[in-house]
Design an enzyme around this catalytic site. Structure first.
Site, PDB file in Angstrom:
ATOM      1  N   CYS A  23       0.612  74.777  -6.105  1.00 27.27           N
ATOM      2  CA  CYS A  23       0.209  75.970  -5.359  1.00 27.27           C
ATOM      3  C   CYS A  23      -0.729  75.609  -4.205  1.00 27.27           C
ATOM      4  CB  CYS A  23      -0.470  76.934  -6.344  1.00 27.27           C
ATOM      5  SG  CYS A  23      -1.337  78.313  -5.594  1.00 27.27           S
ATOM      6  N   CYS A  37      -4.042  77.395  -4.159  1.00 19.51           N
ATOM      7  CA  CYS A  37      -4.855  76.880  -5.270  1.00 19.51           C
ATOM      8  C   CYS A  37      -5.555  75.589  -4.868  1.00 19.51           C
ATOM      9  CB  CYS A  37      -3.995  76.629  -6.505  1.00 19.51           C
ATOM     10  SG  CYS A  37      -3.206  78.099  -7.181  1.00 19.51           S
TER      11      CYS A  37
END
Length: 98
Positions: free
Chosen positions: A28, A31
């Protein structure tokens, strides 16, 4: 201080004090950027939980999008933030939840 959840010791990790839990995944992009922000933070205990490795735990806290930050105080969920956040937003989030 940043720790990574390795075993199913989640309750033990959040049992006392204030702990910011970052639900993330390695693939991600947001992230990864959130991780860079969290690395600059001091005076906060951070527990990172990989949602690919601990999907049942993520689902038990209603994590449907990542990154998701959940603030715990003495083992209880206090508040939740979803999506990429700035350092300032995270600091305000922690301060307003105490």
């Amino acid at each position: 201080m940043i720790k990574y959840l390795r075993d199913e010791n989640f309750e033990e990790e959040v049992a006392s004090g204030v702990v910011l839990v970052d639900f993330y995944a390695d693939w991600c992009g947001p992230c990864k950027r959130m991780g860079e922000v969290l690395e600059t933070m001091e005076d906060v205990n951070i527990l990172k939980v990989n949602t690919d490795e601990h999907s049942e735990l993520a689902l038990s806290f209603g994590v449907m999008s990542i990154p998701t930050l959940i603030l715990f105080k003495d083992g209880s969920e206090v508040s939740k933030l979803i999506g990429l956040q700035s350092k300032e937003d995270i600091e305000r989030f922690i301060a307003s939840s105490n």
